[in-house]
Design a protein around this motif. Sequence first.
Motif, PDB file in Angstrom:
ATOM      1  N   SER A 276       0.828  -1.214   0.000  1.00  0.00           N
ATOM      2  CA  SER A 276       0.000   0.000   0.000  1.00  0.00           C
ATOM      3  C   SER A 276       0.859   1.258   0.000  1.00  0.00           C
ATOM      4  O   SER A 276       0.380   2.337  -0.335  1.00  0.00           O
ATOM      5  CB  SER A 276      -0.911   0.036   1.232  1.00  0.00           C
ATOM      6  OG  SER A 276      -1.764  -1.082   1.212  1.00  0.00           O
ATOM      7  N   LYS A 277       2.132   1.104   0.388  1.00  0.00           N
ATOM      8  CA  LYS A 277       3.025   2.281   0.434  1.00  0.00           C
ATOM      9  C   LYS A 277       3.492   2.693  -0.954  1.00  0.00           C
ATOM     10  O   LYS A 277       4.043   3.783  -1.129  1.00  0.00           O
ATOM     11  CB  LYS A 277       4.234   1.974   1.323  1.00  0.00           C
ATOM     12  CG  LYS A 277       3.838   1.815   2.778  1.00  0.00           C
ATOM     13  CD  LYS A 277       5.046   1.759   3.711  1.00  0.00           C
ATOM     14  CE  LYS A 277       4.604   1.543   5.142  1.00  0.00           C
ATOM     15  NZ  LYS A 277       5.263   0.363   5.749  1.00  0.00           N
ATOM     16  N   ILE A 278       3.302   1.837  -1.938  1.00  0.00           N
ATOM     17  CA  ILE A 278       3.679   2.207  -3.308  1.00  0.00           C
ATOM     18  C   ILE A 278       2.725   3.312  -3.765  1.00  0.00           C
ATOM     19  O   ILE A 278       1.502   3.150  -3.658  1.00  0.00           O
ATOM     20  CB  ILE A 278       3.598   0.979  -4.254  1.00  0.00           C
ATOM     21  CG1 ILE A 278       4.597  -0.092  -3.802  1.00  0.00           C
ATOM     22  CG2 ILE A 278       3.843   1.379  -5.713  1.00  0.00           C
ATOM     23  CD1 ILE A 278       4.534  -1.390  -4.592  1.00  0.00           C
ATOM     24  N   PRO A 279       3.254   4.449  -4.238  1.00  0.00           N
ATOM     25  CA  PRO A 279       2.359   5.547  -4.636  1.00  0.00           C
ATOM     26  C   PRO A 279       1.423   5.120  -5.777  1.00  0.00           C
ATOM     27  O   PRO A 279       1.820   4.313  -6.628  1.00  0.00           O
ATOM     28  CB  PRO A 279       3.318   6.643  -5.120  1.00  0.00           C
ATOM     29  CG  PRO A 279       4.691   6.222  -4.725  1.00  0.00           C
ATOM     30  CD  PRO A 279       4.672   4.759  -4.461  1.00  0.00           C
ATOM     31  N   HIS A 280       0.235   5.666  -5.777  1.00  0.00           N
ATOM     32  CA  HIS A 280      -0.755   5.380  -6.821  1.00  0.00           C
ATOM     33  C   HIS A 280      -0.985   3.875  -6.992  1.00  0.00           C
ATOM     34  O   HIS A 280      -0.965   3.346  -8.096  1.00  0.00           O
ATOM     35  CB  HIS A 280      -0.376   6.052  -8.140  1.00  0.00           C
ATOM     36  CG  HIS A 280      -0.222   7.538  -7.998  1.00  0.00           C
ATOM     37  ND1 HIS A 280      -1.300   8.377  -7.842  1.00  0.00           N
ATOM     38  CD2 HIS A 280       0.895   8.304  -7.923  1.00  0.00           C
ATOM     39  CE1 HIS A 280      -0.856   9.621  -7.695  1.00  0.00           C
ATOM     40  NE2 HIS A 280       0.460   9.615  -7.730  1.00  0.00           N
ATOM     41  N   SER A 281      -1.143   3.223  -5.844  1.00  0.00           N
ATOM     42  CA  SER A 281      -1.512   1.805  -5.849  1.00  0.00           C
ATOM     43  C   SER A 281      -2.868   1.701  -5.164  1.00  0.00           C
ATOM     44  O   SER A 281      -3.305   2.635  -4.472  1.00  0.00           O
ATOM     45  CB  SER A 281      -0.483   0.982  -5.094  1.00  0.00           C
ATOM     46  OG  SER A 281      -0.490   1.338  -3.725  1.00  0.00           O
ATOM     47  N   ASP A 374       8.619   0.325  -9.954  1.00  0.00           N
ATOM     48  CA  ASP A 374       9.444   1.501 -10.249  1.00  0.00           C
ATOM     49  C   ASP A 374      10.096   1.396 -11.618  1.00  0.00           C
ATOM     50  O   ASP A 374      10.065   2.336 -12.421  1.00  0.00           O
ATOM     51  CB  ASP A 374      10.585   1.577  -9.214  1.00  0.00           C
ATOM     52  CG  ASP A 374      10.395   2.751  -8.295  1.00  0.00           C
ATOM     53  OD1 ASP A 374       9.307   3.352  -8.334  1.00  0.00           O
ATOM     54  OD2 ASP A 374      11.346   3.056  -7.540  1.00  0.00           O
ATOM     55  N   GLU A 387       2.850  11.710 -14.623  1.00  0.00           N
ATOM     56  CA  GLU A 387       3.789  12.451 -13.786  1.00  0.00           C
ATOM     57  C   GLU A 387       3.925  13.911 -14.222  1.00  0.00           C
ATOM     58  O   GLU A 387       4.156  14.788 -13.413  1.00  0.00           O
ATOM     59  CB  GLU A 387       5.168  11.770 -13.811  1.00  0.00           C
ATOM     60  CG  GLU A 387       5.247  10.545 -12.932  1.00  0.00           C
ATOM     61  CD  GLU A 387       4.993  10.831 -11.450  1.00  0.00           C
ATOM     62  OE1 GLU A 387       3.826  10.675 -11.027  1.00  0.00           O
ATOM     63  OE2 GLU A 387       5.934  11.236 -10.743  1.00  0.00           O
ATOM     64  N   HIS A 393      -4.220  11.514 -12.500  1.00  0.00           N
ATOM     65  CA  HIS A 393      -4.107  10.216 -11.827  1.00  0.00           C
ATOM     66  C   HIS A 393      -5.510   9.699 -11.495  1.00  0.00           C
ATOM     67  O   HIS A 393      -6.368  10.475 -11.090  1.00  0.00           O
ATOM     68  CB  HIS A 393      -3.333  10.358 -10.505  1.00  0.00           C
ATOM     69  CG  HIS A 393      -1.854  10.398 -10.708  1.00  0.00           C
ATOM     70  ND1 HIS A 393      -1.135   9.272 -11.091  1.00  0.00           N
ATOM     71  CD2 HIS A 393      -0.943  11.389 -10.588  1.00  0.00           C
ATOM     72  CE1 HIS A 393       0.145   9.588 -11.180  1.00  0.00           C
ATOM     73  NE2 HIS A 393       0.289  10.864 -10.888  1.00  0.00           N
TER      74      HIS A 393
END
Length: 395
Positions: A276-281, A374, A387, A393
Amino acid sequence: MYVYADNAATTSLSPKALEAMLPYFTEEYGNASSLHTPGQRAAEAMMRARQTVAAAINADFKEIYFTGGGSEADNQAILSGAYMGARKGKKHIISTAFEHHAVLHTLDKLKKEGFEITLLPVHENGVVTADDVAAAIREDTALVTIMMVNNEIGTVQPIAEIGAVCREKGVLFHTDAVQAVGHIPVDVKALNVDMLSMAAHKFHGPKGVGALYARKGVPLVNVIEGGQQERGKRGGTENIPGIVGMAAALKESVENLDQDMAYVTGLREKLITALSKIPHSRLNGDREKRNPGTVNFCFEGIEGEGLLLWLDQKGVAASSGSACTSGSLDPSHVLLALGLPHEVAHGSLRLSIDAHNTEEEIDHIIQAVPEVVDYLRNMSPVWDELERGLTPHLI
Ligand SMILES: *Cc1c(COP(=O)(O)O)cnc(C)c1O
């Protein structure tokens, strides 16, 4: 390290199940329909297996019909419910938009035969409610078929409540419990179900064997015509090694159920928290109402296929959802049913772990997934546009 995290597609064969099966490939090769001693020994082994499978789901052994797997059990249950209803002039069936294809394609076939199908929408959390079902039931509803655990996102449906609604309205109820049996408690009486499907290879049994539970008094139609095997409801010489292996694997799973559920849930929570810490997940499906081992994430800006291939290189076997749809570039029908946009549904990852996975393996996944996400985002023109703010997003 190579981590197998695709247990919702299939599981390894348990050593105990293999051991139980081996004699039935070699010295115990009798046909269970034969009257001689080798035949009767096969028939007895099958009876013991039937009793074991029945006990695991709180059924009577006479209510268990062995099949060639989960798909066959689903086909037989749905066709039985449909044709039985049709005899009384009832040709309406209720299901959901996120069932397994064994269910959806059987319903397609019935539609061509003149049945009317209502596919309930799935709420954004991946759960259908008993109220949704109650509102959809009509005078001419022959059958309700709703899965217990979704195979792509792992959400658990309120089967006991849905079953109670169906009972009250006198409508037959089937559940595809292929992802549930051996993983969470399954008691056919508490669940108020009339029919229930299971498949051995989803709980460390062999492939190509499953069972259909049909409550006493529910008449089945045949999918395979032949001899009088399975009380005349499934022709063909029985797969004795498979049936014996299924019973052994199920017995083992059920004996360890409480401790395995606690252990796997712990690993899963660790995985969800980290990914969940991965951005835009986005975690797909309700965080709590899910079976112990299944996790499904979307990562914006990348394709699920690339993700899987790179994860494989990094030593993680995962899936982009259903094994049955991999190879096709269509986004998952399950994620679309949750209301996700096509672009997002393309970037999904299913990790399905179980009690055979270790804490170290989970740590390996937690390290590999963000690296691959990434890497792929750095190469992705879609991500670049997101980005640079050229497109908004979505998650
Ligand atoms: C795997 C699966 C099936 C199909 O079972 P098979 O034994 O592979 O035919 C059906 N429904 C669900 C939910 C499944 O996960």
